[in-house]
Design an enzyme around this catalytic site. Structure first.
Site, PDB file in Angstrom:
ATOM      1  N   ARG A  40     -18.388   5.314  39.461  1.00 15.85           N
ATOM      2  CA  ARG A  40     -19.481   5.999  40.153  1.00 15.85           C
ATOM      3  C   ARG A  40     -19.243   7.424  40.607  1.00 15.85           C
ATOM      4  NH1 ARG A  40     -21.171   2.440  45.039  1.00 15.85           N
ATOM      5  NH2 ARG A  40     -23.016   1.590  44.119  1.00 15.85           N
ATOM      6  N   ARG A  49     -19.573   6.839  30.768  1.00 10.64           N
ATOM      7  CA  ARG A  49     -20.820   6.048  30.826  1.00 10.64           C
ATOM      8  C   ARG A  49     -21.895   6.600  29.901  1.00 10.64           C
ATOM      9  NH1 ARG A  49     -23.607   2.855  31.229  1.00 10.64           N
ATOM     10  NH2 ARG A  49     -24.816   2.619  33.140  1.00 10.64           N
ATOM     11  N   ASP A  85     -17.324  -6.170  36.953  1.00  8.99           N
ATOM     12  CA  ASP A  85     -18.448  -6.378  37.866  1.00  8.99           C
ATOM     13  C   ASP A  85     -18.499  -7.837  38.275  1.00  8.99           C
ATOM     14  OD1 ASP A  85     -20.853  -4.661  38.874  1.00  8.99           O
ATOM     15  OD2 ASP A  85     -21.620  -6.678  38.579  1.00  8.99           O
ATOM     16  N   TYR A 163     -28.230 -13.306  43.282  1.00 10.31           N
ATOM     17  CA  TYR A 163     -28.585 -12.400  42.177  1.00 10.31           C
ATOM     18  C   TYR A 163     -29.239 -13.154  41.029  1.00 10.31           C
ATOM     19  CZ  TYR A 163     -26.663  -7.930  43.598  1.00 10.31           C
ATOM     20  OH  TYR A 163     -26.456  -6.735  44.229  1.00 10.31           O
TER      21      TYR A 163
HETATM   22  O1  CP3 Z   1     -14.159   0.176  42.233  1.00 11.78           O
HETATM   23  C1  CP3 Z   1     -14.977  -0.239  41.426  1.00 11.78           C
HETATM   24  O2  CP3 Z   1     -16.020   0.345  41.090  1.00 11.78           O
HETATM   25  C2  CP3 Z   1     -14.525  -1.516  40.803  1.00 11.78           C
HETATM   26  C3  CP3 Z   1     -15.430  -2.221  40.014  1.00 11.78           C
HETATM   27  C4  CP3 Z   1     -16.659  -2.817  40.648  1.00 11.78           C
HETATM   28  C5  CP3 Z   1     -17.985  -2.577  40.169  1.00 11.78           C
HETATM   29  N1  CP3 Z   1     -18.803  -3.462  40.795  1.00 11.78           N
HETATM   30  C6  CP3 Z   1     -18.354  -1.586  39.144  1.00 11.78           C
HETATM   31  C7  CP3 Z   1     -19.745  -1.098  39.068  1.00 11.78           C
HETATM   32  C8  CP3 Z   1     -16.737  -3.788  41.639  1.00 11.78           C
HETATM   33  C9  CP3 Z   1     -15.637  -4.341  42.527  1.00 11.78           C
HETATM   34  C10 CP3 Z   1     -18.104  -4.193  41.705  1.00 11.78           C
HETATM   35  C11 CP3 Z   1     -18.568  -5.262  42.587  1.00 11.78           C
HETATM   36  C12 CP3 Z   1     -20.010  -5.503  42.724  1.00 11.78           C
HETATM   37  N2  CP3 Z   1     -20.972  -5.417  41.768  1.00 11.78           N
HETATM   38  C13 CP3 Z   1     -20.602  -5.939  43.909  1.00 11.78           C
HETATM   39  C14 CP3 Z   1     -19.853  -6.280  45.178  1.00 11.78           C
HETATM   40  C15 CP3 Z   1     -19.531  -5.101  45.974  1.00 11.78           C
HETATM   41  C16 CP3 Z   1     -20.672  -4.571  46.751  1.00 11.78           C
HETATM   42  O3  CP3 Z   1     -20.957  -3.380  46.571  1.00 11.78           O
HETATM   43  O4  CP3 Z   1     -21.219  -5.322  47.562  1.00 11.78           O
HETATM   44  C17 CP3 Z   1     -21.973  -6.059  43.672  1.00 11.78           C
HETATM   45  C18 CP3 Z   1     -23.023  -6.497  44.666  1.00 11.78           C
HETATM   46  C19 CP3 Z   1     -22.201  -5.750  42.300  1.00 11.78           C
HETATM   47  C20 CP3 Z   1     -23.472  -5.777  41.551  1.00 11.78           C
HETATM   48  C21 CP3 Z   1     -23.841  -4.429  41.094  1.00 11.78           C
HETATM   49  N3  CP3 Z   1     -23.216  -3.766  40.075  1.00 11.78           N
HETATM   50  C22 CP3 Z   1     -24.867  -3.595  41.595  1.00 11.78           C
HETATM   51  C23 CP3 Z   1     -25.787  -3.947  42.731  1.00 11.78           C
HETATM   52  C24 CP3 Z   1     -24.861  -2.420  40.839  1.00 11.78           C
HETATM   53  C25 CP3 Z   1     -25.846  -1.285  40.851  1.00 11.78           C
HETATM   54  C26 CP3 Z   1     -25.794  -0.377  41.947  1.00 11.78           C
HETATM   55  C27 CP3 Z   1     -24.456   0.251  42.130  1.00 11.78           C
HETATM   56  O5  CP3 Z   1     -23.802  -0.202  43.054  1.00 11.78           O
HETATM   57  O6  CP3 Z   1     -24.101   1.199  41.401  1.00 11.78           O
HETATM   58  C28 CP3 Z   1     -23.788  -2.527  39.935  1.00 11.78           C
HETATM   59  C29 CP3 Z   1     -23.374  -1.503  38.979  1.00 11.78           C
HETATM   60  C30 CP3 Z   1     -21.975  -1.054  38.980  1.00 11.78           C
HETATM   61  N4  CP3 Z   1     -20.882  -1.851  39.183  1.00 11.78           N
HETATM   62  C31 CP3 Z   1     -21.556   0.283  38.717  1.00 11.78           C
HETATM   63  C32 CP3 Z   1     -20.144   0.255  38.777  1.00 11.78           C
HETATM   64  C33 CP3 Z   1     -19.214   1.389  38.517  1.00 11.78           C
HETATM   65  C34 CP3 Z   1     -22.466   1.462  38.375  1.00 11.78           C
HETATM   66  C35 CP3 Z   1     -23.118   1.155  37.086  1.00 11.78           C
HETATM   67  C36 CP3 Z   1     -23.451   2.296  36.225  1.00 11.78           C
HETATM   68  O7  CP3 Z   1     -22.590   3.101  35.905  1.00 11.78           O
HETATM   69  O8  CP3 Z   1     -24.603   2.293  35.774  1.00 11.78           O
END
Ligand code: CP3
Length: 370
Positions: A40, A49, A85, A163
């Site tokens: 992110r 990405r 994820d 979810y």
């Molecule tokens: O440090 C990290 O980024 C490690 C990897 C990681 C991701 N998701 C990558 C990701 C981890 C540990 C998660 C956990 C995750 N995923 C949670 C639990 C943590 C929290 O924030 O409560 C949840 C609820 C999700 C589900 C999820 N994945 C959502 C709601 C979203 C969209 C909104 C957002 O947070 O960006 C994602 C997408 C996601 N997961 C991205 C990343 C890097 C962004 C996606 C993109 O690039 O389009």
């Protein structure tokens, strides 16, 4: 023949601060990492990405490894978290999940009624359907060359069920919460199915090389105490117990486990009794209060409001120092109270990490001299 599971040899670990803190052993400074550090906010993540779909990144071990290592080039964090994820579990159970840019995860065919549970796979072989995660872990563990420990993770059952029923994010989570009141037996059946997969998944992660595990119960906050005790806690407890038990049966040393139930300020005391080594708290919980409830038994992790990273450098340093001062330097892992947001400045993340290091080393020195 030995009954022990073959664990490959990995490069020796050079920084075990976070493992020592999790085991309540003495540390010379506070270990720090940031939830969602592996994606992110970094320009090189956004660049990768543009070339690959989100789940392709997760499913390609070389790419997942590359993204996991990205934050380590920017921040002096004491742990890496695998890029993946939480929604890979519903996928492995047979549900389709897409990541829609700018919107987040979406299930085109969510679970709507208890009858839809029949669409889930009866038995999930994680060594088959989630093998790509295990491969990514092993690859990353080698690539880290022992610099810092690697954290594996999973979503917790209630969050994954929510979810799968909502079909994505929601403000009220009313569809999934309705199951708890209307279809409570089916809700328990669904939660147990998810729990069984999570246990095998986490055991597989440790065998593949994960050195710590974190459970994300991200939607604990929309449950109250009673519903949390009924529909989240028993499964969290089962996971901690069974993962440790199964690893021991396989002659694999269990690793420390962290539970992050976001918004569960109403259940801090109970969270400390579920068999986890670390309880991660969000910014709504006062460190002193958390310490009072759980400190003897457990290490705490957290809890700076991620939005504090929007403040000036001077203010951010003050907020971060205050956080460390309130938690103290031992039995503590510094982190944010939730993940970083996509528009955050990596420079502020760096300042947060560096401040924890510098200030906690000073505090520790003072304590030793006192
Ligand atoms: O440090 C990290 O980024 C490690 C990897 C990681 C991701 N998701 C990558 C990701 C981890 C540990 C998660 C956990 C995750 N995923 C949670 C639990 C943590 C929290 O924030 O409560 C949840 C609820 C999700 C589900 C999820 N994945 C959502 C709601 C979203 C969209 C909104 C957002 O947070 O960006 C994602 C997408 C996601 N997961 C991205 C990343 C890097 C962004 C996606 C993109 O690039 O389009």
């Amino acid at each position: 023949m030995s009954a022990s599971t073959e664990i490959q040899a990995f490069p020796p670990l050079r920084n075990d601060l976070i493992l020592r803190a999790a085991r309540r052993e003495k540390v010379e400074r506070v270990p720090v990492w940031m939830m969602r550090q592996a994606g992110r906010i970094l320009p090189e993540f956004r660049a990768i990405r543009e070339k690959y779909d989100f789940f392709t990144l997760c499913q390609t071990p070389e790419l997942a490894c590359e993204v996991t290592l990205m934050p380590l080039n920017h921040f002096d964090v004491d742990a890496a978290i695998l890029f993946s994820d939480i929604l890979v579990i519903p996928q492995a159970m047979g549900l389709k999940v897409e990541m829609i840019p700018g919107k987040g995860p979406s299930f085109p065919e969510p679970i709507q009624t208890p009858k839809d549970l029949e669409r889930l796979k009866e038995h999930v072989d994680v060594n088959e359907s989630l093998n790509y995660v295990f491969q990514a872990i092993t690859k990353t563990r080698h690539a880290l060359q022992g610099s810092v420990p690697l954290i594996g993770f999973s979503g917790a059952p209630w969050t994954l069920m929510a979810y799968s029923i909502e079909g994505g994010g929601s403000t009220t989570f009313s569809k999934s919460k309705a199951w708890l009141y209307v279809h409570s037996e089916d809700a328990h059946r669904f939660l147990q199915l998810i729990t069984d997969v999570i246990v095998d998944y986490l055991v597989g992660q440790v065998i593949a090389g994960a050195q710590l595990l974190q459970l994300f119960e991200s939607h604990a906050g929309i449950l109250g105490h009673e519903m949390f005790c009924k529909f989240s806690m028993p499964y969290l407890q089962q996971i901690a117990t069974k993962v440790k038990q199964k690893l021991t049966e396989k002659s694999v040393e269990p690793v420390p486990m962290i539970v992050f139930a976001k918004g569960a300020h109403y259940a801090i005391q109970e969270l400390a009794t579920l068999g986890y080594d670390v309880v991660s708290i969000d910014w709504t919980v006062e460190p002193e209060l958390a310490k009072m409830h759980v400190r003897e038994a457990i290490t705490l992790q957290g809890n700076l409001d991620p939005c504090a990273l929007y403040s000036s450098n001077e203010d951010l340093i003050t907020y971060t120092k205050n956080m460390v001062k309130h938690f103290g330097t031992q039995q503590y892992i510094a982190n944010l109270g939730h993940g970083v947001y996509p528009d955050m400045d990596p420079e502020k993340c760096k300042l947060f990490v560096d401040t924890v290091h510098k200030y906690s080393s000073e505090l520790n020195k003072d304590e030793i001299e006192d």
